[in-house]
Design a protein around this motif. Structure first.
Motif, PDB file in Angstrom:
ATOM      1  N   LEU A  68      22.553   5.472  54.360  1.00 48.10           N
ATOM      2  CA  LEU A  68      23.997   5.299  54.160  1.00 48.10           C
ATOM      3  C   LEU A  68      24.310   3.880  53.683  1.00 48.10           C
ATOM      4  N   GLY A  69      23.610   2.893  54.233  1.00 45.23           N
ATOM      5  CA  GLY A  69      23.821   1.508  53.805  1.00 45.23           C
ATOM      6  C   GLY A  69      23.457   1.301  52.343  1.00 45.23           C
ATOM      7  N   LYS A  70      22.330   1.868  51.924  1.00 44.02           N
ATOM      8  CA  LYS A  70      21.915   1.748  50.524  1.00 44.02           C
ATOM      9  C   LYS A  70      22.904   2.452  49.600  1.00 44.02           C
ATOM     10  N   ALA A  71      23.375   3.630  49.997  1.00 38.17           N
ATOM     11  CA  ALA A  71      24.345   4.366  49.184  1.00 38.17           C
ATOM     12  C   ALA A  71      25.679   3.613  49.120  1.00 38.17           C
ATOM     13  N   ALA A  72      26.059   2.974  50.225  1.00 40.30           N
ATOM     14  CA  ALA A  72      27.310   2.216  50.235  1.00 40.30           C
ATOM     15  C   ALA A  72      27.246   1.047  49.262  1.00 40.30           C
ATOM     16  N   VAL A  73      26.094   0.410  49.127  1.00 35.37           N
ATOM     17  CA  VAL A  73      25.944  -0.686  48.169  1.00 35.37           C
ATOM     18  C   VAL A  73      26.104  -0.154  46.751  1.00 35.37           C
ATOM     19  N   ARG A  74      25.528   1.010  46.464  1.00 37.83           N
ATOM     20  CA  ARG A  74      25.664   1.592  45.122  1.00 37.83           C
ATOM     21  C   ARG A  74      27.113   1.942  44.799  1.00 37.83           C
ATOM     22  N   GLN A 130      29.087  -4.184  53.270  1.00 38.72           N
ATOM     23  CA  GLN A 130      28.809  -4.873  54.526  1.00 38.72           C
ATOM     24  C   GLN A 130      30.021  -4.868  55.448  1.00 38.72           C
ATOM     25  N   SER A 131      31.217  -4.801  54.904  1.00 35.66           N
ATOM     26  CA  SER A 131      32.418  -4.794  55.738  1.00 35.66           C
ATOM     27  C   SER A 131      32.544  -3.518  56.567  1.00 35.66           C
ATOM     28  N   PHE A 132      31.846  -2.460  56.182  1.00 32.42           N
ATOM     29  CA  PHE A 132      31.890  -1.204  56.927  1.00 32.42           C
ATOM     30  C   PHE A 132      30.847  -1.157  58.044  1.00 32.42           C
ATOM     31  N   SER A 133      30.024  -2.178  58.167  1.00 31.73           N
ATOM     32  CA  SER A 133      28.917  -2.183  59.120  1.00 31.73           C
ATOM     33  C   SER A 133      29.403  -2.022  60.552  1.00 31.73           C
ATOM     34  N   ARG A 134      28.687  -1.190  61.307  1.00 28.35           N
ATOM     35  CA  ARG A 134      28.968  -0.946  62.719  1.00 28.35           C
ATOM     36  C   ARG A 134      27.648  -0.915  63.473  1.00 28.35           C
ATOM     37  N   VAL A 160      22.081  -2.035  53.782  1.00 29.41           N
ATOM     38  CA  VAL A 160      22.894  -2.801  52.839  1.00 29.41           C
ATOM     39  C   VAL A 160      22.117  -4.003  52.316  1.00 29.41           C
ATOM     40  N   VAL A 161      21.482  -4.719  53.212  1.00 25.05           N
ATOM     41  CA  VAL A 161      20.727  -5.907  52.814  1.00 25.05           C
ATOM     42  C   VAL A 161      19.553  -5.522  51.913  1.00 25.05           C
ATOM     43  N   THR A 162      18.863  -4.450  52.255  1.00 21.77           N
ATOM     44  CA  THR A 162      17.729  -3.998  51.453  1.00 21.77           C
ATOM     45  C   THR A 162      18.162  -3.607  50.049  1.00 21.77           C
TER      46      THR A 162
END
Length: 151
Positions: free
Chosen positions: A117-123, A131-135, A146-148
Motif C-alpha cells: 500500500l505504501g509503494k502504491a501510495a507513492v505512485r 507519507q502524510s497518510f502513514s499510520r 513509502v520510503v522504499t
C-alpha cells in the motif's frame, strides 16, 4: 449430672469453614478464567483450521474457480490497492487494520500488504503526500513501503 443453660459456642473456626471460604473466593475466578480461555480457543471464523481437506471438501469447494485458488491475503491486498486508488491510503489502512482484527490469520501478511500500500501510495500521490497518510498499522510497514518506493 448438671446441664448448663447457656448455649455452647465453638471457640474457633474449624478447617472445614476455612476451606469453604477459600473455595468460595477462588472457584468463581477459576471458572471465569477457564471459560474465557475455552471461548478464545474456538475457531469462530467458520473456516477449518486444519490445512488438510477431505476428498469431499475438495470437490465441493469448486477449486476450478480463480477466486477460490487465491489466498485470502492476496484478495485483501488487491481490494485494498483498488480502494487506495479510489479513495485514499488512510481508508485502505483503516480497512487493513479491521481485516487483521477480524481475521487474525491475516496478521502474518499485514506487513507485506502495508508495504505494498505504501509503494502504491507513492505512485498515486507522490512521496510527500503518501507519507502524510502513514499510520502505525502493522509496525509502520506502510511508511517503509513509502520510503522504499521513494528511492
Amino acid at each position: 449430672m448438671k446441664h448448663s443453660t447457656t448455649p455452647q459456642t465453638r471457640r474457633g473456626r474449624g478447617p472445614a469453614r476455612r476451606i469453604g471460604r477459600s473455595l468460595a473466593l477462588v472457584l468463581p475466578v477459576v471458572l471465569v478464567l477457564s471459560g474465557t480461555l475455552a471461548v478464545a480457543r474456538v475457531n469462530w471464523s467458520g473456516t477449518p483450521s486444519s490445512p488438510v481437506l477431505t476428498a469431499a471438501e475438495t470437490t465441493a469447494s469448486g477449486a476450478s474457480s480463480r477466486t477460490a485458488a487465491r489466498a485470502p491475503h492476496e484478495v485483501l491486498r488487491d481490494a485494498l490497492l483498488v480502494e487506495l486508488q479510489q479513495k485514499d491510503p488512510g481508508v485502505a489502512l483503516t480497512h487493513l487494520q479491521q481485516a487483521v482484527n477480524d481475521r487474525p490469520s491475516l496478521a502474518k501478511h499485514c506487513a507485506s500488504i502495508a508495504r505494498a500500500l505504501g509503494k502504491a501510495a507513492v505512485r498515486v500521490y507522490g512521496p510527500t503526500k503518501a507519507q502524510s497518510f502513514s499510520r502505525p498499522v502493522c509496525d509502520t510497514s506502510f511508511a517503509t513501503g513509502v520510503v522504499t518506493a521513494a528511492r
